[in-house]
Design an enzyme around this catalytic site. Structure first.
Site: not given
Ligand code: BDR
Ligand code: CA
Length: 315
Positions: A13, A18, A43, A129, A171-172, A245-246
């Protein structure tokens, strides 16, 4: 030694981090054969994640990679997005122009079906991701195709780190907890990289400077995205730098020795308004629930950035 590249599908996303995950994957052709990119709402809206994925392929010189649109909203909940983190376009920090690459006419689910039907058993790795909506739809609608999947590498969840979107959820996971529940229970080998590990991988000043010194278009884009993340996270993380993160998912596939983890059971909260999307990671084995994932909790951050720099230099 002749190495065979792993066949992967990246479900994402984009999203600044990403974007860097996609760059890292596209620069690693010896290790990774990207069969396609599927996009999901997360996102930012699906319309933007779709456009951004194609734009990122173009600037990385890979307009040949097919990008497929997936779900425009979570399974049961209304979509919540993260413009406050990724900006209005999803890639704040760089100018996104309309890509010339066409959007594929087949959707993400049809691409999954076509690709998995033709594949040999346990040959394809899915990398997720973003919210897990697309993958949950595949799992629930086409269980007969799951034997073709070797493993799923997921960025999502948190144990010790609590949450980054709510006090108790990442978040994800919180965007589509019902999808996450389906994927966590699908029985396939899962590798889950939550905030406990991604918060160890931080683009501090020295690391950002190194990337800034790489003189090509893709590295400049990566650098601008990281600078934007830093500016925005500066109050909270100061010298630590923003967490990357991703890209951890892709780095894990290229060089698993950069990470360590523990096989354990991960369940997800789908009901409580207070802790929606919380991942209950049975790290100490206090339940009798069988392990359903490798929970990654340790990263060699210097090794990660060495790998990222080396790959960005290739563009
Ligand atoms: C995740 O949330 C998104 O905002 C980032 O792309 C990542 O996948 C981190 O919590
Ligand atoms: Ca992401």
């Amino acid at each position: 030694m002749i190495m065979t590249a792993k066949s992967i599908i990246i479900d994402c996303d984009p999203g600044k981090d990403d974007a860097i995950a996609l760059f890292l994957a596209m620069a690693s052709e010896d290790e990774l054969d990207i069969l396609g990119i599927t996009t999901v709402a997360g996102n930012v809206s699906l319309e933007l994640t779709q456009k951004n994925a194609r734009f990122l392929c173009e600037i990385a010189g890979r307009p040949d990679l097919p990008v497929f649109a997936g779900a425009s909203s979570p399974l049961k909940l209304p979509l919540v997005t993260a413009e406050h983190v990724h900006g209005k376009s999803g890639l704040e920090g760089i100018e996104v122009v309309e890509p010339k690459m066409p959007e594929q006419t087949r959707g993400a689910q049809q691409f999954f079906i076509d690709t998995l039907s033709m594949a040999v058993e346990q040959s394809i790795t899915l990398v997720a991701t973003g919210p897990l909506t697309n993958i949950a739809l595949l799992v629930s609608k086409h269980p007969e195709l799951l034997t073709k999947i070797k493993q799923i590498i997921i960025m999502g969840g948190a144990r010790l780190e609590g949450g980054n979107f709510s006090p108790s959820a990442e978040f994800n996971m919180v965007v589509d907890p019902h999808a996450a529940k389906i994927v966590l229970n699908c029985g396939l080998p899962l590798v889950v990289m939550g905030l406990d590990v991604t918060h160890q991988v931080r683009a501090n000043k020295a690391r950002r400077e190194q990337i800034k010194n790489i003189d090509n278009k893709v590295a400049r884009a990566a650098s601008a995205l990281l600078d934007y993340s830093h500016m925005q996270n500066n109050k909270r993380y100061a010298e630590l730098g923003a967490a990357i993160h991703d890209p951890c998912t892709i780095a894990y596939l290229i060089k698993p020795s950069l990470f360590q983890g523990v096989e354990c059971n991960i369940s997800i909260e789908t009901d409580s308004p207070l802790t929606l999307g919380h991942t209950a990671v049975d790290y100490w084995g206090v339940t009798d629930k069988p392990a359903n994932a490798l929970w990654i909790d340790l990263a060699d951050a210097d090794g990660f950035f060495q790998l990222l720099n080396e790959r960005l230099e290739r563009f």
